[in-house]
Design an enzyme around this catalytic site. Sequence first.
Site, mmCIF file in Angstrom:
data_model
loop_
_atom_site.group_PDB
_atom_site.id
_atom_site.type_symbol
_atom_site.label_atom_id
_atom_site.label_comp_id
_atom_site.label_asym_id
_atom_site.label_seq_id
_atom_site.Cartn_x
_atom_site.Cartn_y
_atom_site.Cartn_z
ATOM 1 C CE LYS A 71 53.437 32.696 -34.817
ATOM 2 N NZ LYS A 71 53.721 34.129 -34.534
ATOM 3 C CG ASP A 108 48.284 35.696 -33.807
ATOM 4 O OD1 ASP A 108 47.237 35.438 -33.160
ATOM 5 O OD2 ASP A 108 48.334 36.571 -34.684
#
Length: 238
Positions: A131, A149
């Site tokens: 991420k 997220d």
Amino acid sequence: MTLSTASAPHAMTKKQAVRFITALAHARPDAESELVYASPFELLVAVVLSAQATDKSVNKVTPSLFSAAPDPAAMAHLGEESIATHIRSIGLWRSKARNLNKLCHQLCTLHNGDVPSTRKELEALAGVGRKTANVVLNVIFGEDAMAVDTHIFRIGNRTGLAPGKTPRQVEDGLRRVIPPDMLRPAHHWLILHGRYTCKARYPLCGSCPAYAPCRFPLKARDAHLLRVDKNVVAPDPD
């Protein structure tokens, strides 16, 4: 079925997905990261700090941290304990201080103090996962990377945009249905939509710009059942 756990029974078609993303684009045409940074290094540090913390809380601690250590060499010299004194107010500050210290040493010894531009090199840094790497690749290096997220994971499943049991499955699903020329900014459109409209506990379906193509099964409930109240403008925790 509750508001926070309900998911779409079926995935959107690609046509519906394009309508959904286009609606978000029109609602927030200038969407960008809400993290405050002045260099690739500062963004990298801020994203590492943002794990299980809000952007707002990160923005409160980074000014003093970056003032004391504006580059990898300075932060490596600062050391783990001193880094920790600047970030105590955010979650997981001990492990984040340890990772930042190691990350800065890695940048200095392996990359001449520069933030690397490849996923492999980024993910080899302490505290950097897929991420975080995707955020840096997207924002700094202009790649069509999609960082999933908690907000984007929720939207992918709740709306039917890109259902998946893992962040990687949602990421891959988004890449399949979002037009290539919209993929890079879609990262920001989705995060802000999840933070301010498609909130975890009380989604503001009545004011959603993508209401029509959304397949959230509870979206048609009356506003009072969705508990839209005086706190609607407050974002969800990141």
